[in-house]
Every structure is written in structure tokens, then in C-alpha cells.
Design a protein around this motif. Sequence first.
Motif, short mmCIF file in Angstrom:
data_model
loop_
_atom_site.label_atom_id
_atom_site.label_comp_id
_atom_site.label_asym_id
_atom_site.label_seq_id
_atom_site.Cartn_x
_atom_site.Cartn_y
_atom_site.Cartn_z
N ARG A 86 0.73 -1.34 -0.14
CA ARG A 86 0.07 0.10 -0.18
C ARG A 86 0.67 1.24 0.00
N GLY A 94 4.09 3.87 -3.71
CA GLY A 94 4.52 4.78 -4.58
C GLY A 94 5.86 5.88 -4.08
N ARG A 95 5.41 6.49 -3.00
CA ARG A 95 6.05 7.69 -2.56
C ARG A 95 7.59 7.44 -2.51
N PHE A 125 -2.27 0.10 -8.63
CA PHE A 125 -2.17 1.44 -8.05
C PHE A 125 -3.53 2.19 -8.43
N ASP A 182 -6.90 3.71 -5.33
CA ASP A 182 -7.00 4.13 -3.71
C ASP A 182 -8.34 3.56 -3.31
N ILE A 183 -8.61 3.28 -2.12
CA ILE A 183 -9.73 2.71 -1.57
C ILE A 183 -10.84 3.87 -1.88
N PHE A 207 -6.10 15.27 -1.30
CA PHE A 207 -5.36 15.15 -0.22
C PHE A 207 -5.37 16.61 0.25
N GLY A 233 -3.11 13.62 5.04
CA GLY A 233 -4.35 13.28 5.18
C GLY A 233 -5.54 13.37 3.99
N ILE A 234 -6.67 13.07 3.98
CA ILE A 234 -7.56 12.80 3.25
C ILE A 234 -8.68 13.89 3.69
N PHE A 290 -7.75 -4.68 -5.08
CA PHE A 290 -8.13 -4.39 -3.65
C PHE A 290 -9.40 -3.52 -3.51
N PHE A 294 -9.05 -4.05 2.94
CA PHE A 294 -8.44 -3.17 3.89
C PHE A 294 -9.20 -2.96 5.11
N TRP A 342 -8.99 0.58 9.67
CA TRP A 342 -9.41 1.53 11.09
C TRP A 342 -10.53 0.51 11.79
O1 CP3 Z 1 0.91 0.09 -2.92
C1 CP3 Z 1 0.23 1.04 -3.76
O2 CP3 Z 1 0.68 2.04 -4.03
C2 CP3 Z 1 -1.32 0.61 -4.27
C3 CP3 Z 1 -2.27 1.40 -4.27
C4 CP3 Z 1 -2.70 1.84 -3.02
C5 CP3 Z 1 -2.71 3.35 -2.70
N1 CP3 Z 1 -3.54 3.33 -1.47
C6 CP3 Z 1 -2.03 4.38 -3.27
C7 CP3 Z 1 -1.81 5.75 -2.54
C8 CP3 Z 1 -3.47 1.05 -1.91
C9 CP3 Z 1 -3.78 -0.28 -1.96
C10 CP3 Z 1 -4.12 2.26 -1.02
C11 CP3 Z 1 -4.81 1.64 0.03
C12 CP3 Z 1 -5.39 2.73 1.02
N2 CP3 Z 1 -5.61 4.06 0.81
C13 CP3 Z 1 -5.72 2.59 2.36
C14 CP3 Z 1 -5.96 1.27 2.97
C15 CP3 Z 1 -4.54 0.80 3.53
C16 CP3 Z 1 -4.16 1.43 4.65
O3 CP3 Z 1 -3.27 2.49 4.58
O4 CP3 Z 1 -4.33 1.39 5.70
C17 CP3 Z 1 -6.19 3.77 2.84
C18 CP3 Z 1 -6.92 3.88 4.14
C19 CP3 Z 1 -6.14 4.69 1.83
C20 CP3 Z 1 -6.56 6.18 1.97
C21 CP3 Z 1 -5.28 6.92 1.67
N3 CP3 Z 1 -4.84 7.30 0.79
C22 CP3 Z 1 -4.39 7.47 2.73
C23 CP3 Z 1 -4.71 7.35 4.45
C24 CP3 Z 1 -3.40 8.33 2.18
C25 CP3 Z 1 -2.15 8.94 2.75
C26 CP3 Z 1 -2.49 10.57 2.59
C27 CP3 Z 1 -1.40 11.13 3.27
O5 CP3 Z 1 -1.30 12.35 3.09
O6 CP3 Z 1 -0.44 10.68 3.65
C28 CP3 Z 1 -3.55 7.81 0.70
C29 CP3 Z 1 -2.66 8.51 -0.48
C30 CP3 Z 1 -2.26 7.58 -1.24
N4 CP3 Z 1 -2.70 6.33 -1.77
C31 CP3 Z 1 -0.89 7.32 -1.85
C32 CP3 Z 1 -0.70 6.49 -2.58
C33 CP3 Z 1 0.37 5.99 -3.67
C34 CP3 Z 1 0.12 8.62 -1.45
C35 CP3 Z 1 -0.08 9.66 -2.45
C36 CP3 Z 1 1.12 10.52 -2.63
O7 CP3 Z 1 1.32 11.43 -1.90
O8 CP3 Z 1 1.75 10.46 -3.78
#
Ligand code: CP3
Length: 348
Positions: free
Chosen positions: A32, A35-36, A79, A81-82, A95, A100-101, A148, A211, A214
Motif C-alpha cells: 500500500r 509509490g512515494r 495502483f 486508492d480505496i 489530499f 491526510g484526506i 483491492f 483493507f 480502521w
Molecule cells: O501500493 C500501492 O501504491 C497500491 C495502491 C494503494 C494506494 N492506497 C495508493 C496511494 C493502496 C492499496 C491504497 C490503500 C489505501 N488508501 C488505504 C488502505 C491501506 C492503509 O493504508 O491502511 C487507505 C486507508 C487509503 C486512503 C489514503 N490514500 C491515505 C490514508 C493516504 C495517505 C494520505 C497522506 O497524506 O499521507 C492516501 C494516499 C495514497 N494512496 C498515496 C498512494 C501512492 C500517496 C499519494 C502521494 O502522496 O503520492
Amino acid sequence: MTTTGSTLNSRQRFLAALAGEPPDRPPLWIMRQAGRYLPEYRELKQQHGFLKMVKTPELATEVTLQPIRRFGFDAAILFSDILVIPEAMGQPYRFRDQGGIAMEFAIRSDNDIENLDTGSIRERLAYVPAALQLLRRELDGRTALLGFAGSPWTLATYMVEGGSSTHYEKIKELFYGDRPLFEKLMEKITAAVIEYYRMQVEAGADAVQLFDSWGGACAGGDYEEASLKWIRRILREIGGSVPVILYAKGLHHRINELADAGAAAVSVDWSADLGLLRRALANPVTLQGNLDPALLNTRPDIVRRQAEAILDAMKGYPGGHIFNLGHGIMPTAKIENVEALVDTVRGS
Ligand code: CP3
């Protein structure tokens, strides 16, 4: 039964572990938001932005393949997001600058729930099967392909809180204060997740992860009604057509309930001691996990030592082990540490 590993490719190794037929070493992939930490991801994101990459099948395919090319993980997770599910039902997200979201609005009333559209999931998420089909072709049976979705409870927290949350007050107010309305929302989300999974299976996903990130925020005695009940329904509907990996954070004390809910594997966070957990299990289910993601900020020798401790704890476990992190990788993870992890799990 132990399957000899030398003749298995990554996909076969992954599917064997998932089927409870452990190969000679566990398959490995990283969970999950992967990428970053990769410069090639950050470069592409700067050019296109996150949502455009998610919604453009060619770009989503490219980002999915980046960690596979670099590290040769045994499974590739799409790649995406949920939060594409709330978006497809009419509740967009972005974002926050400070992390956060933020959802565009919060779900608060019966009318808000009425307005959620579950009828257009296929149409609005058509970019997902398109990306999975491209990926299936690219991976050509060598690497397992994972789809997913978020659990209904986890999605509902974002939808009702209006974004990321610390204390989950609003979703709990709904759960405890107006159960029929909570259930009305959960019915809609659950139906959308089931439909979304069907699309992913039809497009060729080898397995899907669910997933419940929470779920651990629920009061213990209410986890069944708030979250697990809806997960069970999803597993009943799609568990027969595709193996499901259930990720549950902060819930390993309920391992037997999670294992019996009908998933092929249970994925646990780093707070679980896998040596204790395998002994607590009544029926050995495939276990996935659980290196602490924070270790990837340290040093290769530390990563090696800690990964070896997990391998030792799971040695000979009859249910099968899939090596993974206990939660998503951090943006600050060092690439040399990911390399040390890969080498350690591969036994080199
Ligand atoms: O590995 C992968 O990149 C697969 C794709 C994937 C992403 N999100 C891409 C993403 C998967 C499987 C997820 C799951 C996801 N997204 C969950 C369940 C897993 C977990 O972490 O418990 C949840 C709760 C989310 C919601 C979400 N999306 C959050 C909480 C965040 C982080 C926000 C932050 O500010 O930190 C994201 C962003 C996100 N999803 C990124 C990626 C690559 C980062 C975006 C970036 O900054 O480039």
C-alpha cells in the motif's frame, strides 16, 4: 504439504502460499501507498498528479510496475486508492496540503445517503478493469496481480468524518445514535464493494485484498456489528470466486474470528508477534505480514535482523506465510533497506 519452490515463478509461489501449500520460502510484496518512496513515482506524479494517474489505465499500469521492476516482488498491487468507491458514488476526495484526506463533503443525513449512487459503479470505475487487463498482459503470468478495496467500516469513516480522522467521533455517533441510518449507509457501501470486486475478478485479478485499516478503532464488543458483519457478507459473495486477503489493523487479538470469516489469508500489523499468533490459531490460515514499516527508515543490517526474526517465527508454519509489511510503506523508506528486505526473504 510443502511445495518445492525452485520451479515456481513468483505468481505460482504467491498462489501456493495463499492456498495453504507453503513454498520453500515465503513470497514477498510490499503493502500500500507504495509509490512515494520511489523517485520514479515522484517524478511521474509531479507531471500528472495522483488522481490522473489513478484514472488513466496506462499511467496506473506504469506506477504498478515500478516496484516490480526495481525489486521483483512476487505480487503487484494495482495502483489506485480505496477512496475511488466514495468518489464513484458521488463523494469526491482530495489530499490535504498538511497530509491526510479531505472528502468534498461529509455524509450526515438520510438525504446524503439517499443521494449516494451505487448504480454507476461499473461505468465510473471502468478505468480499473482497463488497468488490470493491461497489467495482466504485462505481467504475463509471472507475477501475481492483486486488486483491492476498503472495508465498508473503513470507507464509512472517511465518508462520515469527511476525511482522515483521529477519534472517529462522527461515525461512532451514527453507529450508536442512529443504527438504522448506519445500516442503510453500510448496505450501500457493501453493495458497491461487492460490485467493484466482481469487476476486478472479471478483469483478471489473481486475488484481492480487503483493507479494514480502521476496524481497530471500534469498541471491542461492537467490532462484529460495526465492521466484521459487513466483511463476512463480502467474503460470502466473492470468496468463492477469488482468494481474499483480509488486512485488519489493531485486531490480531481476534485472529480466530478473522480467520474463520472466510478469507484465504489474514494480514496483520507489526504489533502482532507471529510466533505467538500462529500458536493461538485454532485452524492454520495463511498469515501475511508483518515487518514494522518504520524499520525501513533505519539501516540494512537492522532490517535483515528483524526480517530474519519473522522468517524464523514462521518457519514450518503449515498454513502458509506471505511476507509483507505490517502497514503501508512510508515515504521516508530508504531504497537500500527495501533491497536488504528482498535479499533476506529470498535467502541471499
Ligand atoms: O501500493 C500501492 O501504491 C497500491 C495502491 C494503494 C494506494 N492506497 C495508493 C496511494 C493502496 C492499496 C491504497 C490503500 C489505501 N488508501 C488505504 C488502505 C491501506 C492503509 O493504508 O491502511 C487507505 C486507508 C487509503 C486512503 C489514503 N490514500 C491515505 C490514508 C493516504 C495517505 C494520505 C497522506 O497524506 O499521507 C492516501 C494516499 C495514497 N494512496 C498515496 C498512494 C501512492 C500517496 C499519494 C502521494 O502522496 O503520492
